[in-house]
Motif scaffolding. Sequence first.
Motif, short mmCIF file in Angstrom:
data_model
loop_
_atom_site.label_atom_id
_atom_site.label_comp_id
_atom_site.label_asym_id
_atom_site.label_seq_id
_atom_site.Cartn_x
_atom_site.Cartn_y
_atom_site.Cartn_z
N ASP A 1 109.00 25.62 72.05
CA ASP A 1 110.10 26.98 72.12
C ASP A 1 109.30 27.86 73.75
O ASP A 1 108.40 27.55 73.92
CB ASP A 1 109.93 28.14 70.94
CG ASP A 1 110.59 27.09 69.78
OD1 ASP A 1 112.31 26.99 70.02
OD2 ASP A 1 110.29 28.19 68.92
N ALA A 2 111.09 27.94 74.82
CA ALA A 2 110.44 29.27 75.64
C ALA A 2 109.23 29.67 75.76
O ALA A 2 108.59 29.90 76.30
CB ALA A 2 111.85 28.81 76.89
N ALA A 3 109.86 30.28 74.79
CA ALA A 3 108.49 31.86 74.69
C ALA A 3 106.57 31.10 73.78
O ALA A 3 106.13 32.15 74.24
CB ALA A 3 109.22 32.28 73.69
N ASP A 4 107.00 30.15 73.69
CA ASP A 4 105.14 29.40 73.75
C ASP A 4 104.77 28.48 74.38
O ASP A 4 103.97 27.82 74.12
CB ASP A 4 105.69 28.45 72.55
CG ASP A 4 106.06 29.58 70.93
OD1 ASP A 4 105.82 30.00 70.96
OD2 ASP A 4 106.76 28.53 69.88
N VAL A 5 105.14 28.08 75.31
CA VAL A 5 105.05 27.64 76.70
C VAL A 5 103.80 28.20 77.57
O VAL A 5 104.39 29.44 77.96
CB VAL A 5 106.11 27.30 77.37
CG1 VAL A 5 106.27 26.60 78.97
CG2 VAL A 5 107.44 26.35 76.74
N THR A 6 102.77 27.43 78.15
CA THR A 6 101.22 27.88 78.25
C THR A 6 101.27 26.85 79.69
O THR A 6 101.89 25.59 79.38
CB THR A 6 100.23 27.95 77.41
OG1 THR A 6 100.78 26.44 77.11
CG2 THR A 6 100.62 28.66 76.06
N THR A 7 100.59 27.31 80.18
CA THR A 7 100.21 26.25 80.79
C THR A 7 100.07 25.43 81.02
O THR A 7 100.18 24.21 81.38
CB THR A 7 100.21 27.25 83.00
OG1 THR A 7 100.38 29.01 83.01
CG2 THR A 7 99.70 26.66 83.91
N ASP A 8 99.16 25.35 80.12
CA ASP A 8 98.40 23.78 79.84
C ASP A 8 98.89 22.96 79.20
O ASP A 8 98.95 21.90 79.43
CB ASP A 8 97.18 24.40 79.04
CG ASP A 8 95.95 25.24 79.72
OD1 ASP A 8 95.73 25.07 80.38
OD2 ASP A 8 95.07 25.78 78.83
N LYS A 9 100.55 23.45 78.44
CA LYS A 9 101.15 23.00 78.13
C LYS A 9 102.37 22.28 78.95
O LYS A 9 102.66 20.96 78.35
CB LYS A 9 101.89 23.27 76.82
CG LYS A 9 101.14 23.63 75.32
CD LYS A 9 102.28 24.46 74.57
CE LYS A 9 102.05 24.53 72.96
NZ LYS A 9 102.14 25.44 71.70
N LEU A 10 102.91 22.96 79.97
CA LEU A 10 103.23 22.29 81.02
C LEU A 10 102.33 21.30 81.89
O LEU A 10 102.98 19.82 82.02
CB LEU A 10 103.78 23.82 81.85
CG LEU A 10 104.88 23.71 81.05
CD1 LEU A 10 105.01 24.57 82.43
CD2 LEU A 10 105.96 23.07 81.65
N LYS A 11 101.15 21.58 82.13
CA LYS A 11 100.36 20.15 82.95
C LYS A 11 100.26 18.98 82.14
O LYS A 11 100.24 18.24 82.65
CB LYS A 11 98.82 20.83 82.75
CG LYS A 11 98.69 22.14 83.84
CD LYS A 11 97.61 22.58 84.39
CE LYS A 11 97.27 23.14 85.39
NZ LYS A 11 96.16 23.58 85.25
N GLU A 12 100.57 19.17 80.87
CA GLU A 12 100.50 18.28 79.29
C GLU A 12 101.49 17.09 79.51
O GLU A 12 101.50 16.06 80.09
CB GLU A 12 100.25 18.93 78.38
CG GLU A 12 99.29 17.54 77.24
CD GLU A 12 99.53 18.08 75.74
OE1 GLU A 12 100.12 18.07 74.66
OE2 GLU A 12 98.63 18.89 75.68
N GLY A 13 102.74 17.85 80.03
CA GLY A 13 104.09 17.19 79.68
C GLY A 13 104.47 16.83 81.55
O GLY A 13 104.85 15.87 81.69
N TYR A 14 104.01 17.58 82.63
CA TYR A 14 104.03 16.96 84.15
C TYR A 14 103.34 16.07 84.47
O TYR A 14 102.46 15.33 84.86
CB TYR A 14 104.13 17.77 84.81
CG TYR A 14 105.34 18.85 85.38
CD1 TYR A 14 105.99 18.42 86.13
CD2 TYR A 14 105.15 20.30 84.42
CE1 TYR A 14 107.21 19.10 86.63
CE2 TYR A 14 106.06 21.07 85.01
CZ TYR A 14 107.24 20.50 85.88
OH TYR A 14 108.63 21.07 85.85
N ARG A 15 101.98 15.84 83.11
CA ARG A 15 100.64 14.40 83.16
C ARG A 15 99.98 14.65 84.38
O ARG A 15 99.96 14.12 85.55
CB ARG A 15 101.29 13.50 83.55
CG ARG A 15 102.18 13.48 82.66
CD ARG A 15 102.44 11.35 82.51
NE ARG A 15 103.54 11.60 80.88
CZ ARG A 15 104.15 10.05 80.90
NH1 ARG A 15 104.49 8.99 81.17
NH2 ARG A 15 104.74 10.13 79.51
N ILE A 16 99.70 16.07 85.12
CA ILE A 16 98.88 16.51 85.52
C ILE A 16 97.77 16.73 85.17
O ILE A 16 96.85 17.49 84.37
CB ILE A 16 99.24 17.74 86.79
CG1 ILE A 16 100.71 18.37 87.26
CG2 ILE A 16 97.98 18.68 87.40
CD1 ILE A 16 101.15 19.60 87.16
#
Lengths: 319, 230
Positions: B215-230
Amino acid sequence: MSIDWLSAYLIYALFTVAGTVGLAQLLHLQMGLAGIGNFGIVGFFGLGMYAWGVFQVRIPWPDALGDWGSFFLSLVMAVIVSGLAGLLIGWVIADLEGDGVLVGTLGFATIMYSLALSEKRWTGGAEGMAVPDPLRTFNWGVKPMSLFWLGVMILLVVGITYYVARVHRSPYGRLLIAVGQNEPLARSLGKPTFRTKLILFALGSAGMGLVGAVFGVMNHFIRPTEIGIEVTLAAMVGLVMGGSARVWGAIVGVLLTAGLFDIVVQIYLPLPDSWYQITLPVVREIVFGAMLILVLLWRPLGVLGDMRRDKLVERLGSG
Amino acid sequence: MLDTKGICSGYHGVTVIKSLDLSVGHEVFAVLGANGAGKTTLLATLARLLPLTEGELWFAGEDISRVSPWVSAAKGIGYVPQEKGIFPGLTVLENLFVGAMIGTRSRDERLDEVIALFPDIGARRNQLAGTLSGGESRMVACGRALMQDPKLLLLDEPTAGLSPKYVDNFFDKIREIHQNRGVSIILAEQNATKALEVADRVMVLSLGEASEVMDAADVTTDKLKEGYRI
């Protein structure tokens, strides 16, 4: 009214120029709007000419049909055969890139030329075949008959030009331009682009076949030398010269090339008689080639330039 | 509305999208990812411009895995590519009319709605589309897709390369299209901040593989980094 001032050559040259305009207009729809570079124009033109001749001469039509009945039926068959060939070739090339279209259409024209030479039983081979003119029963003489067919060709070209102008203004014209400019995008907008190109190619080929059939009628004799590459070149160079995206491009371009050379140069310039058989046809191709290079270098969109849909839409209202 | 079951697709034998499962309902769904992540390939596949090499694609209860792009468009999928989204030789109005060749509602009614949404292109209706600025071209492309009366709109990086003025305006329009016209939207975007402002749910694509949907509201920087595989 005396027509002595009209030379037989002038009538024939006008006829050829008019026919070339007709072919260039049909090519304009295929190449100028939909982006299909048909290099096999002479193949469809030749197929129409030979199909008309074969149906007229080789098919034993019932006597009840008379000269005109068999003439018109042969003409209809020529158009149908050319259209069907267009459907087949269109099906092969519709999804190909530019070089594939070039090879496919050129190959078709070569096959037609080879068949005209080899299928002697139907086509008369290299010697060709004589075809009767349905006007002969009127005993008009050669020049009035030629004038009649010149009039028919001009009417045909006017009809084609009218159709082309209508297409430009119609939603169908927009669709052809959309397909020519960005086919994947047109497809993603719900347009069956393959079918659109196929139908356009078949209709254009049928039209080219009709022009070819009328050429056959005018010539009274059909032979392979009538279906050489110069027919394609004349239509293509004329269209590119005038502007392949403009309604008037084919007319202006063909008048500036075939019209200028075949009428003005050959009739009104004092050239040695010995030039007419061999020298002039060669010079003609050289001049056409040079003109094409010059136009592509300095005015790649032709004398009339690019299509101006904004001006057209302005003139027509909201469209 | 749109479901994918293990879809794979790519170019010339190279698999770009790898076994992707996705379910998009009536929402704005953002597909985030870096350059080369496969966002454009995914959207082109959903628009049926690229064939599936594996898997199934369902839209509004129908299997559209093997249909042509013009059939999927007729069923209600509108597509706005990232580049070359207009017909440059046609006028703005003609570009919009090309979009209106399918659908049953009156063309003028649809045109009025699109012009109301994008007044800037209304002012340039008789101008050749090839002479428009980048932002105006995107509006025309989006307007033309809306002329199809789509149920689902696929937007491929609609603001890439645009000035901040256009970017803000465009994201406002995306929300407006979804809320006022009831169109579901799949938005491929690199600009995660702006995408998260308008999206209901988000998925991050990396080398053709998807992260879990959030959910867009639950997105955190860490979750994004995990998705981007950074």
